[in-house]
Scaffold this motif. Sequence first.
Motif, PDB file in Angstrom:
ATOM      1  N   THR A 271       1.164  -1.495   0.495  1.00  0.00           N
ATOM      2  CA  THR A 271       0.036   0.115  -0.128  1.00  0.00           C
ATOM      3  C   THR A 271       0.986   0.904   0.080  1.00  0.00           C
ATOM      4  OG1 THR A 271      -2.012  -1.015   0.556  1.00  0.00           O
ATOM      5  CG2 THR A 271      -1.625   1.042   1.380  1.00  0.00           C
ATOM      6  N   LEU A 272       0.538   1.775  -0.550  1.00  0.00           N
ATOM      7  CA  LEU A 272       1.586   3.605  -0.953  1.00  0.00           C
ATOM      8  C   LEU A 272       0.529   4.354   0.071  1.00  0.00           C
ATOM      9  CD1 LEU A 272       3.696   4.858  -2.249  1.00  0.00           C
ATOM     10  CD2 LEU A 272       2.035   5.684  -4.434  1.00  0.00           C
ATOM     11  N   LYS A 273       1.446   4.827   0.310  1.00  0.00           N
ATOM     12  CA  LYS A 273       0.767   6.024   1.801  1.00  0.00           C
ATOM     13  C   LYS A 273       1.429   7.678   1.280  1.00  0.00           C
ATOM     14  CE  LYS A 273       0.141   2.625   5.337  1.00  0.00           C
ATOM     15  NZ  LYS A 273       0.826   1.744   4.979  1.00  0.00           N
ATOM     16  N   ILE A 274       0.299   9.106   1.142  1.00  0.00           N
ATOM     17  CA  ILE A 274       0.877   9.994   1.172  1.00  0.00           C
ATOM     18  C   ILE A 274       2.263  10.223   2.645  1.00  0.00           C
ATOM     19  CG2 ILE A 274       0.718  12.435   2.392  1.00  0.00           C
ATOM     20  CD1 ILE A 274      -1.158  11.675  -0.005  1.00  0.00           C
ATOM     21  N   GLY A 275       3.186  10.735   1.949  1.00  0.00           N
ATOM     22  CA  GLY A 275       4.861  10.545   2.839  1.00  0.00           C
ATOM     23  C   GLY A 275       5.882   9.704   2.709  1.00  0.00           C
ATOM     24  N   ASP A 276       5.125   8.160   1.685  1.00  0.00           N
ATOM     25  CA  ASP A 276       5.728   7.311   1.400  1.00  0.00           C
ATOM     26  C   ASP A 276       7.464   7.774   0.743  1.00  0.00           C
ATOM     27  OD1 ASP A 276       4.997   5.702   2.714  1.00  0.00           O
ATOM     28  OD2 ASP A 276       4.340   4.875   1.406  1.00  0.00           O
ATOM     29  N   VAL A 287       5.995  10.790  -2.144  1.00  0.00           N
ATOM     30  CA  VAL A 287       4.972  11.197  -2.455  1.00  0.00           C
ATOM     31  C   VAL A 287       3.905  12.106  -1.553  1.00  0.00           C
ATOM     32  CG1 VAL A 287       2.077  10.219  -2.928  1.00  0.00           C
ATOM     33  CG2 VAL A 287       4.101   9.005  -3.038  1.00  0.00           C
ATOM     34  N   ARG A 288       3.509  12.757  -2.409  1.00  0.00           N
ATOM     35  CA  ARG A 288       2.978  14.565  -2.220  1.00  0.00           C
ATOM     36  C   ARG A 288       2.012  14.495  -1.287  1.00  0.00           C
ATOM     37  NH1 ARG A 288       6.044  18.732  -4.335  1.00  0.00           N
ATOM     38  NH2 ARG A 288       4.583  18.502  -6.325  1.00  0.00           N
ATOM     39  N   ALA A 289       0.832  14.036  -3.273  1.00  0.00           N
ATOM     40  CA  ALA A 289       0.159  14.497  -3.349  1.00  0.00           C
ATOM     41  C   ALA A 289      -0.789  12.791  -4.072  1.00  0.00           C
ATOM     42  CB  ALA A 289      -0.949  15.176  -3.756  1.00  0.00           C
ATOM     43  N   MET A 290      -2.566  12.330  -4.209  1.00  0.00           N
ATOM     44  CA  MET A 290      -2.088  11.179  -4.286  1.00  0.00           C
ATOM     45  C   MET A 290      -4.077  11.291  -5.032  1.00  0.00           C
ATOM     46  SD  MET A 290      -1.166   7.794  -3.301  1.00  0.00           S
ATOM     47  CE  MET A 290      -1.154   7.697  -1.820  1.00  0.00           C
ATOM     48  N   VAL A 291      -4.005  11.298  -6.516  1.00  0.00           N
ATOM     49  CA  VAL A 291      -5.234  11.392  -7.166  1.00  0.00           C
ATOM     50  C   VAL A 291      -5.795  10.466  -7.999  1.00  0.00           C
ATOM     51  CG1 VAL A 291      -7.069  12.957  -8.636  1.00  0.00           C
ATOM     52  CG2 VAL A 291      -5.077  13.465  -7.242  1.00  0.00           C
ATOM     53  N   ASN A 292      -6.683   9.985  -7.745  1.00  0.00           N
ATOM     54  CA  ASN A 292      -7.172   8.523  -7.495  1.00  0.00           C
ATOM     55  C   ASN A 292      -8.145   8.912  -9.514  1.00  0.00           C
ATOM     56  OD1 ASN A 292      -9.798   9.186  -7.735  1.00  0.00           O
ATOM     57  ND2 ASN A 292     -10.892   7.325  -6.919  1.00  0.00           N
ATOM     58  N   LEU A 298      -6.373  11.051  -2.942  1.00  0.00           N
ATOM     59  CA  LEU A 298      -6.181   8.978  -1.716  1.00  0.00           C
ATOM     60  C   LEU A 298      -5.391   9.600  -0.317  1.00  0.00           C
ATOM     61  CD1 LEU A 298      -6.566   6.445  -4.249  1.00  0.00           C
ATOM     62  CD2 LEU A 298      -8.516   7.895  -2.906  1.00  0.00           C
ATOM     63  N   LYS A 299      -5.764   9.134   0.636  1.00  0.00           N
ATOM     64  CA  LYS A 299      -4.636   8.821   1.708  1.00  0.00           C
ATOM     65  C   LYS A 299      -3.533   8.310   1.348  1.00  0.00           C
ATOM     66  CE  LYS A 299      -6.000  11.939   5.174  1.00  0.00           C
ATOM     67  NZ  LYS A 299      -7.284  11.818   5.211  1.00  0.00           N
ATOM     68  N   GLU A 300      -4.215   6.481   1.029  1.00  0.00           N
ATOM     69  CA  GLU A 300      -3.982   5.709   0.382  1.00  0.00           C
ATOM     70  C   GLU A 300      -3.769   4.635  -0.482  1.00  0.00           C
ATOM     71  OE1 GLU A 300      -3.867   4.181   4.521  1.00  0.00           O
ATOM     72  OE2 GLU A 300      -4.401   2.502   3.561  1.00  0.00           O
ATOM     73  N   ALA A 301      -2.628   3.623  -1.871  1.00  0.00           N
ATOM     74  CA  ALA A 301      -3.691   3.431  -2.703  1.00  0.00           C
ATOM     75  C   ALA A 301      -3.196   2.033  -2.445  1.00  0.00           C
ATOM     76  CB  ALA A 301      -2.938   4.122  -3.716  1.00  0.00           C
ATOM     77  N   GLY A 302      -4.000   1.173  -2.558  1.00  0.00           N
ATOM     78  CA  GLY A 302      -3.404  -0.824  -2.174  1.00  0.00           C
ATOM     79  C   GLY A 302      -3.384  -1.479  -4.119  1.00  0.00           C
ATOM     80  N   PRO A 303      -2.991  -2.641  -3.947  1.00  0.00           N
ATOM     81  CA  PRO A 303      -2.791  -3.676  -4.960  1.00  0.00           C
ATOM     82  C   PRO A 303      -3.953  -3.416  -6.010  1.00  0.00           C
ATOM     83  CG  PRO A 303      -2.597  -4.654  -3.131  1.00  0.00           C
ATOM     84  CD  PRO A 303      -2.927  -3.703  -2.569  1.00  0.00           C
ATOM     85  N   GLU A 308      -2.123   8.837  -9.228  1.00  0.00           N
ATOM     86  CA  GLU A 308      -1.407  10.078 -10.033  1.00  0.00           C
ATOM     87  C   GLU A 308      -0.885  10.558  -9.196  1.00  0.00           C
ATOM     88  OE1 GLU A 308      -2.056  13.014 -13.494  1.00  0.00           O
ATOM     89  OE2 GLU A 308      -2.286  14.163 -11.798  1.00  0.00           O
ATOM     90  N   ILE A 309       0.659  10.884  -8.559  1.00  0.00           N
ATOM     91  CA  ILE A 309       1.175  11.136  -7.198  1.00  0.00           C
ATOM     92  C   ILE A 309       2.026  12.474  -8.168  1.00  0.00           C
ATOM     93  CG2 ILE A 309       1.159   8.664  -6.551  1.00  0.00           C
ATOM     94  CD1 ILE A 309       4.436   8.810  -7.123  1.00  0.00           C
ATOM     95  N   THR A 310       2.045  13.293  -7.395  1.00  0.00           N
ATOM     96  CA  THR A 310       2.943  14.865  -7.360  1.00  0.00           C
ATOM     97  C   THR A 310       4.403  13.758  -6.273  1.00  0.00           C
ATOM     98  OG1 THR A 310       1.424  15.785  -5.609  1.00  0.00           O
ATOM     99  CG2 THR A 310       1.640  15.722  -8.614  1.00  0.00           C
ATOM    100  N   GLY A 311       5.181  15.375  -6.483  1.00  0.00           N
ATOM    101  CA  GLY A 311       6.436  14.247  -5.413  1.00  0.00           C
ATOM    102  C   GLY A 311       7.953  13.949  -5.586  1.00  0.00           C
ATOM    103  N   LEU A 312       7.651  13.549  -7.273  1.00  0.00           N
ATOM    104  CA  LEU A 312       9.057  13.505  -7.902  1.00  0.00           C
ATOM    105  C   LEU A 312       9.807  14.818  -7.789  1.00  0.00           C
ATOM    106  CD1 LEU A 312       6.237  12.359  -9.443  1.00  0.00           C
ATOM    107  CD2 LEU A 312       8.565  10.459  -9.848  1.00  0.00           C
ATOM    108  N   THR A 313      11.161  14.044  -7.874  1.00  0.00           N
ATOM    109  CA  THR A 313      12.453  14.871  -8.177  1.00  0.00           C
ATOM    110  C   THR A 313      12.805  15.455  -9.847  1.00  0.00           C
ATOM    111  OG1 THR A 313      13.851  12.918  -7.903  1.00  0.00           O
ATOM    112  CG2 THR A 313      13.957  14.802  -6.392  1.00  0.00           C
ATOM    113  N   GLU A 314      12.493  14.372 -10.822  1.00  0.00           N
ATOM    114  CA  GLU A 314      12.325  14.168 -12.081  1.00  0.00           C
ATOM    115  C   GLU A 314      11.113  13.472 -12.176  1.00  0.00           C
ATOM    116  OE1 GLU A 314      16.280  13.526 -14.170  1.00  0.00           O
ATOM    117  OE2 GLU A 314      16.994  13.201 -12.418  1.00  0.00           O
ATOM    118  N   VAL A 315      11.733  13.476 -14.178  1.00  0.00           N
ATOM    119  CA  VAL A 315      10.196  12.424 -14.428  1.00  0.00           C
ATOM    120  C   VAL A 315      10.235  10.945 -14.884  1.00  0.00           C
ATOM    121  CG1 VAL A 315       8.254  12.738 -16.688  1.00  0.00           C
ATOM    122  CG2 VAL A 315       9.237  15.007 -15.471  1.00  0.00           C
TER     123      VAL A 315
END
Length: 471
Positions: A271-276, A287-292, A298-303, A308-315
């Motif tokens: 499960t991916l969580k905000i802040g991971d 992970v800064r934000a997650m949108v379905n 979303l606060k977390e996303a399972g299997p 869509e996530i933001t918080g990456l340094t690059e693409v």
Amino acid sequence: LAKLLHKDASEVIKKLMFLGVMATINQEIDMDTILLIVAEYGVEVEVKIPVVEDDFETIEETDDEANLKERPPVVTIMGHVDHGKTTLLDAIRKTNVSGGEAGGITQHIGAYQVEINNKKITFLDTPGHEAFTLMRARGAEVTDITIIVVAADDGIMPQTVEAINHAKAAGVPIIVAVNKIDKPEANSDKIKQEMTEYELVPEEWGGDTIFVEVSAKKRIGLENLFEMILLVAEVNDYKANPNKRARATVIEAELDKGKGPVARILVQHGTLKIGDAFVAGNCFGRVRAMVNDRGRRLKEAGPSTPVEITGLTEVPLAGDPFMAFEDERKARAIADRRAVKHRQSEMGANTRVTLDDLYNQIKEGEMKDLNVIIKADVQGSAEALKGSLSKIDVEGVRVKIIHKGVGAITESDVILASASNAIVIGFNVRPDPQAERTIDQEKVDVRMHQVIYKAIDEIEQAMKGMLDPVY
Ligand code: GDP
């Protein structure tokens, strides 16, 4: 870094600014940037990456059967052009009227989920075997079930066969959707007959392939299709452990003007969580934000959940593996090491670099233009690259963009490059499998980039190097 180079920090910061990196004196800079800076000073460096036990792609994790939970099947739709893949994906998307999320604004995040009788199904939103195989070529196995769409008023066409073969090569179960059965000339028996030649024999004829008659346009037979998908899922018993750190695959990624780098990923384990903290390909982040797909945060996303996530340094790239880590330092170390490895293998492969040959041609007065083909993941990046590259003028030699487009580098791009003595820049895209072969044959110089300024820098450096070689 300045200290090691015996330079003033302010001078290094100035160089960074020229590279488009607005750094402060106590800011960490990544390995790519460091290599660019030291190259400017003509200094040789040895890269020592802190030892991390294992690259995450090779980390084997076994789960106790007791920890495995049922997960939604992930479905890809393939078939010949115009047989109705897109229409079917749209029809399915609109079916999702159950639950409280109806009416949410649908977002394109590379995949979406529908809920049928309290069971979810995940559909990948990019139809076609090219995307499917591109992912596989990168080692990503995301699809559980493929739906091969065949128009009942047409028949098995070349891409239908390709799709069948691609699905078979991947060992993924196939459901045949005979589409356009609303048409008077529809003949689904003819389709079934033709399919037997490819060892897809309908159950009523003694085989084990599920055929479903549908009309994507009139929305006939969709319920049946869902039932069959869920049946195949039940038989194959798709499971994952939701209670551990997340592993996922990048479905799409791009540089968003407002949000910065965004990645659309499909969570496969855990499960991916905000802040991971995480690594995606050669990039890392938190992970800064997650949108379905309904635009909901979303606060977390399972299997099997696409987000869509933001918080990456690059693409990152489509098909890149993704894994969450306990701490960001480790994530960064792994990403750095992967980037260096990647570069080393690229350097090894590009021994016949044509950017080098260009120098001789320019010197001999043969080269007035450096022809470039740009392929990018999105129109905006292609435009931006074209704009910046066209401005480069090194001693009268200019960059001429002879073709630009969105999508993977195809065989026709490579052939065009070969015919026009051009180099190909792939921005967040890679060559498709046929293109890959042609690149080898035609010895075309293809450069893959994920950061615009790096692509521009490379060309500019090469052109300058060509005119003012340092021996
Ligand atoms: P794709 O290239 O496989 O994605 O095909 P599209 O979804 O774009 O469909 C191609 C054409 O077939 C479009 O004009 C659709 O409106 C039409 N089409 C798709 N499904 C059906 C169907 O079930 N019945 C009929 N009559 N037309 C369909």
